[in-house]
Scaffold this motif. Structure first.
Motif, PDB file in Angstrom:
ATOM      1  N   ASN A 181       0.829  -1.204   0.000  1.00 49.03           N
ATOM      2  CA  ASN A 181       0.000   0.000   0.000  1.00 49.03           C
ATOM      3  C   ASN A 181       0.858   1.246   0.000  1.00 49.03           C
ATOM      4  OD1 ASN A 181      -2.445  -1.420   0.105  1.00 49.03           O
ATOM      5  ND2 ASN A 181      -2.351  -1.557   2.313  1.00 49.03           N
ATOM      6  N   ILE A 182       0.339   2.279  -0.670  1.00 47.07           N
ATOM      7  CA  ILE A 182       0.956   3.597  -0.630  1.00 47.07           C
ATOM      8  C   ILE A 182      -0.142   4.616  -0.347  1.00 47.07           C
ATOM      9  CG2 ILE A 182       2.832   2.999  -2.223  1.00 47.07           C
ATOM     10  CD1 ILE A 182       1.254   4.607  -4.389  1.00 47.07           C
ATOM     11  N   LYS A 183       0.258   5.790   0.100  1.00 49.66           N
ATOM     12  CA  LYS A 183      -0.678   6.903   0.270  1.00 49.66           C
ATOM     13  C   LYS A 183      -0.194   8.048  -0.592  1.00 49.66           C
ATOM     14  CE  LYS A 183      -2.383   5.860   4.830  1.00 49.66           C
ATOM     15  NZ  LYS A 183      -2.695   6.314   6.163  1.00 49.66           N
ATOM     16  N   ILE A 184      -1.153   8.677  -1.288  1.00 49.75           N
ATOM     17  CA  ILE A 184      -0.825   9.848  -2.087  1.00 49.75           C
ATOM     18  C   ILE A 184      -1.777  10.974  -1.727  1.00 49.75           C
ATOM     19  CG2 ILE A 184       0.084   8.477  -4.017  1.00 49.75           C
ATOM     20  CD1 ILE A 184      -2.573   9.255  -5.525  1.00 49.75           C
TER      21      ILE A 184
ATOM     22  N   THR B 193      -5.390   6.061  -0.099  1.00 42.08           N
ATOM     23  CA  THR B 193      -4.591   4.843   0.011  1.00 42.08           C
ATOM     24  C   THR B 193      -4.851   3.976  -1.205  1.00 42.08           C
ATOM     25  OG1 THR B 193      -4.683   4.897   2.423  1.00 42.08           O
ATOM     26  CG2 THR B 193      -4.133   2.781   1.397  1.00 42.08           C
TER      27      THR B 193
ATOM     28  N   GLU C 185       6.077   7.491  -4.935  1.00 44.80           N
ATOM     29  CA  GLU C 185       5.826   6.717  -3.715  1.00 44.80           C
ATOM     30  C   GLU C 185       6.332   5.282  -3.856  1.00 44.80           C
ATOM     31  OE1 GLU C 185       4.677   7.633  -0.668  1.00 44.80           O
ATOM     32  OE2 GLU C 185       4.815   9.682  -1.434  1.00 44.80           O
ATOM     33  N   ILE C 186       6.111   4.674  -5.020  1.00 44.93           N
ATOM     34  CA  ILE C 186       6.620   3.317  -5.269  1.00 44.93           C
ATOM     35  C   ILE C 186       8.138   3.320  -5.171  1.00 44.93           C
ATOM     36  CG2 ILE C 186       6.908   1.514  -7.023  1.00 44.93           C
ATOM     37  CD1 ILE C 186       4.062   2.274  -8.028  1.00 44.93           C
TER      38      ILE C 186
ATOM     39  N   ASP D  45      10.156   5.443  -3.643  1.00 43.53           N
ATOM     40  CA  ASP D  45      10.622   5.671  -2.268  1.00 43.53           C
ATOM     41  C   ASP D  45      10.497   4.409  -1.427  1.00 43.53           C
ATOM     42  OD1 ASP D  45      11.229   8.291  -2.821  1.00 43.53           O
ATOM     43  OD2 ASP D  45       9.467   9.126  -1.837  1.00 43.53           O
ATOM     44  N   LEU D  46       9.406   3.693  -1.588  1.00 46.63           N
ATOM     45  CA  LEU D  46       9.186   2.485  -0.796  1.00 46.63           C
ATOM     46  C   LEU D  46      10.168   1.380  -1.192  1.00 46.63           C
ATOM     47  CD1 LEU D  46       6.269   1.475   0.929  1.00 46.63           C
ATOM     48  CD2 LEU D  46       6.946  -0.315  -0.639  1.00 46.63           C
TER      49      LEU D  46
END
Length: 97
Positions: free
Chosen positions: A5-8, A16, A86-87, A89-90
């Motif tokens: 999961n990511i949050k934007i 989410t 976000e992808i 960074d994760l």
């Protein structure tokens, strides 16, 4: 690789999303249990994958319901870039792919 999961940020809201890896640089974007679209990393930038190129598998394609109370999320260039960042960074701990 397992889904994650990511949050934007989307306007004044935070959303989410679940990310399903397709391969090393392609990812399906899931919103409320349906495929919103997909993104890919290609030559130093993130791009949307056209829906006709996606295999839905067991999940339906996302259809916005105006009465659902959910945010009407569109995979425009800015949203694709934020999802991609976000992808990245994760997966890389903040380093470039």
């Amino acid at each position: 690789m397992k889904p994650f999961n990511i949050k934007i940020g989307y306007g004044a809201n935070q959303v989410t999303l679940t990310i399903f890896p397709i391969d090393e640089y392609q990812y399906k974007v899931i919103y409320y249990g349906a495929i919103l679209g997909a993104v890919k990393y290609d030559i130093d930038c993130w791009e949307s994958i056209p829906s006709e190129e996606l295999e839905a598998d067991d999940l339906p394609l996302y259809q916005h319901d105006v009465n659902s109370g959910r945010i009407y999320l569109i995979l425009n260039e800015a949203t694709v870039d934020e999802i991609g960042n976000e992808i990245e960074d994760l997966l890389t701990g903040g380093e470039d792919l």
